[in-house]
Design an enzyme around this catalytic site. Structure first.
Site, PDB file in Angstrom:
ATOM      1  N   VAL A 174       5.455   7.961  12.136  1.00  0.00           N
ATOM      2  CA  VAL A 174       4.509   8.468  13.130  1.00  0.00           C
ATOM      3  C   VAL A 174       3.480   9.365  12.457  1.00  0.00           C
ATOM      4  O   VAL A 174       3.836  10.345  11.804  1.00  0.00           O
ATOM      5  CB  VAL A 174       5.231   9.261  14.244  1.00  0.00           C
ATOM      6  CG1 VAL A 174       4.218   9.775  15.271  1.00  0.00           C
ATOM      7  CG2 VAL A 174       6.286   8.402  14.926  1.00  0.00           C
ATOM      8  N   LYS A 204       4.804   4.601  18.453  1.00  0.00           N
ATOM      9  CA  LYS A 204       4.901   5.975  17.937  1.00  0.00           C
ATOM     10  C   LYS A 204       5.228   6.977  19.034  1.00  0.00           C
ATOM     11  O   LYS A 204       6.071   7.865  18.849  1.00  0.00           O
ATOM     12  CB  LYS A 204       3.590   6.340  17.229  1.00  0.00           C
ATOM     13  CG  LYS A 204       3.326   5.501  15.988  1.00  0.00           C
ATOM     14  CD  LYS A 204       1.909   5.679  15.472  1.00  0.00           C
ATOM     15  CE  LYS A 204       1.645   4.813  14.250  1.00  0.00           C
ATOM     16  NZ  LYS A 204       0.236   4.853  13.817  1.00  0.00           N
ATOM     17  N   LYS A 252       7.725   2.127  12.427  1.00  0.00           N
ATOM     18  CA  LYS A 252       7.764   2.616  13.816  1.00  0.00           C
ATOM     19  C   LYS A 252       8.130   1.512  14.802  1.00  0.00           C
ATOM     20  O   LYS A 252       8.822   1.749  15.793  1.00  0.00           O
ATOM     21  CB  LYS A 252       6.441   3.262  14.233  1.00  0.00           C
ATOM     22  CG  LYS A 252       5.204   2.361  14.198  1.00  0.00           C
ATOM     23  CD  LYS A 252       4.562   2.381  12.847  1.00  0.00           C
ATOM     24  CE  LYS A 252       3.255   1.607  12.789  1.00  0.00           C
ATOM     25  NZ  LYS A 252       2.671   1.680  11.437  1.00  0.00           N
ATOM     26  N   ILE A 264       1.113  13.473   8.505  1.00  0.00           N
ATOM     27  CA  ILE A 264       1.320  14.657   9.349  1.00  0.00           C
ATOM     28  C   ILE A 264       2.822  14.823   9.602  1.00  0.00           C
ATOM     29  O   ILE A 264       3.461  13.900  10.104  1.00  0.00           O
ATOM     30  CB  ILE A 264       0.592  14.510  10.702  1.00  0.00           C
ATOM     31  CG1 ILE A 264      -0.900  14.246  10.496  1.00  0.00           C
ATOM     32  CG2 ILE A 264       0.798  15.751  11.564  1.00  0.00           C
ATOM     33  CD1 ILE A 264      -1.631  13.897  11.776  1.00  0.00           C
ATOM     34  N   THR A 302       0.820  -1.218   0.000  1.00  0.00           N
ATOM     35  CA  THR A 302       0.000   0.000   0.000  1.00  0.00           C
ATOM     36  C   THR A 302       0.852   1.265   0.000  1.00  0.00           C
ATOM     37  O   THR A 302       0.709   2.132  -0.866  1.00  0.00           O
ATOM     38  CB  THR A 302      -0.932   0.003   1.229  1.00  0.00           C
ATOM     39  OG1 THR A 302      -1.776  -1.150   1.170  1.00  0.00           O
ATOM     40  CG2 THR A 302      -1.798   1.252   1.248  1.00  0.00           C
TER      41      THR A 302
END
Length: 436
Positions: free
Chosen positions: A132, A205, A105, A136, A13
């Site tokens: 993480v 994370k 992570k 963002i 993905t």
């Protein structure tokens, strides 16, 4: 300038999203990086599927070790995941003088200290923005954007699966088991959702964020981890009545005695922005002494959001590849010889407020007995809700919100309350954070 050659390990993905975005935005990325960035080789066990994704634009092999030892590859992107073969591949790539970009992570939370030390020894970079909160840019924000600040605490919704489940439980009044099945049907939850719903993914994370914020080594084994699988829809309803919402938060906080590092369901005042982050979205709240509170919100997973972070790391590494290693941004934000030996505090030493729900016999004096126990432990009450028993029932629920106290005091008080003859079963205890 000569293009940067990238070897991609895994084209699932996120790998597929990385390949697609890098192809689609090649011109823009080249303008930002100062030179072309091209994936020249992909390693994947399913060669036929990998070839269909790449469309013949690069070489495809089934041996990842052939990529990390390929002298023509400048940067290795590791998107395989897990602790095992991924660790071997990353260390082999570093040993061969290659920069590494990873979204792993789990690998960094458990083996990050070893990996970063090897990278420093070899003078290469390990970049991990995608590890993480997906798209963002929270790693860059903490490591660079907030570098002038003494970070005080970080609290984040950093697992989209659990946030989707909690949002649906609140909106529809459904049980955890029912919503989990729906999340699996929609593709938000894996067939085996353990890492997500038991809080392990979020703990990986927040372990990384804690190291970046406070300049300590990664210490996943010291994190306190609780998930949402035992959360009762009743508590979500009562929290709502009291003006709170329940979120699975990763929290790390600086205290004089050490560092808090924890993941658990948390009551948050409904008026806080982070309490209104719904569905599969992520959000991270960072409190710095100079800047105050800053909130970072966006998609925490998915092909292209995560690819956005992977490619941002590729651009950063490309820009800095020729820089003196001593003048690059340190992996964990602080210079390697300046990491602190502050201890990670056990959960019994954590300071927070609490939501307590107890099932009691509907008799005079019960509430007085409970409040006396809390007072004896030095725990003061912030709010209380006593539900009227249904007709014909001899039992009712008492819900108490406390002020901040040390967890070991709450543990002692709960043990004494549970020992009362009028209290039925275990006390439900959830932590509460005002996040101000």
């Amino acid at each position: 300038m000569k293009p940067i050659n990238v070897g991609l390990l895994g084209i699932g993905t996120v790998g597929g999203g990385t390949f697609t975005v890098l192809q689609r935005n090649a011109e823009e990325i080249t303008r930002r990086a100062g030179r072309p960035i091209q994936i020249t080789v992909v390693a994947d066990k399913d060669v036929a599927r990998a070839q269909s994704v790449t469309g013949g634009a690069c070489k495809v092999v089934d041996d990842a070790f052939a990529v990390v030892t390929d002298p023509s590859v400048d940067i290795v992107v590791e998107l395989i995941g897990g602790y095992g073969i991924a660790k071997e591949l990353v260390l082999k790539a570093i040993e061969n003088g290659k920069h590494v970009v990873t979204a792993n992570k789990a690998l960094l939370a458990v083996h990050g200290n070893e990996i970063f030390a090897k990278a420093r020894e070899k003078g290469v970079m390990v970049a991990f923005e995608a590890a993480v909160a997906g798209g963002i840019p929270i790693i860059k924000a903490v490591r660079e954007g907030l570098t002038a600040n003494r970070i005080q605490w970080i609290a984040g919704i950093i697992n989209g699966t659990t946030n989707f489940i909690l949002s649906e439980m609140r909106d529809k009044g459904l049980s955890f088991e029912t919503v989990l099945k729906e999340a699996q049907r929609l593709g938000y939850a894996e067939a085996d959702p353990t890492f997500d719903v038991e809080g392990v993914d979020a703990a990986h994370k927040v372990t990384i964020l804690s190291s970046l914020a406070f300049g300590i080594p990664v210490q996943f084994d010291k994190a306190h981890v609780e998930g949402i699988s035992k959360l009762d829809a009743t508590d979500i309803r009562y929290a709502e009545q009291l003006g709170y919402r329940i979120k699975l938060l990763g929290i790390t906080r600086r205290r004089a005695e050490g560092i808090e590092l924890r993941v658990h369901p948390t009551l948050v005042p409904a008026k806080r922005l982070i309490a209104n982050v719904e569905g599969a979205m992520n959000a991270v709240l960072v409190q710095g002494d100079a800047v105050g509170a800053t909130l970072y919100y966006g998609k925490g997973a998915g092909a292209e959001p995560t690819a956005s972070a992977v490619i941002a790391d590729l651009v950063d590494v490309t820009r800095l590849a020729t820089a003196d290693p001593e003048n690059r941004v340190p992996h964990l934000a602080f210079q390697p010889d300046q990491l602190a030996d502050l201890p990670v505090l056990p959960i019994t030493e954590v300071e927070t407020a609490y939501y307590l729900r107890m099932r009691v016999e509907d008799k005079p004096g019960v509430l007085a007995d409970i409040t006396r126990i809390l007072a004896d432990e030095g725990i003061s009450i912030d709010a209380m809700l006593q539900r009227e028993p249904d007709e014909g029932e001899a039992q009712t629920d008492i819900i108490i919100l406390t002020h901040v106290c040390v967890e070991k005091k709450a543990d002692a008080a709960i043990a004494k309350v549970e020992a009362l003859p009028v209290v039925q079963g275990k006390v439900t205890r959830l932590r509460l954070e005002n996040l101000q």
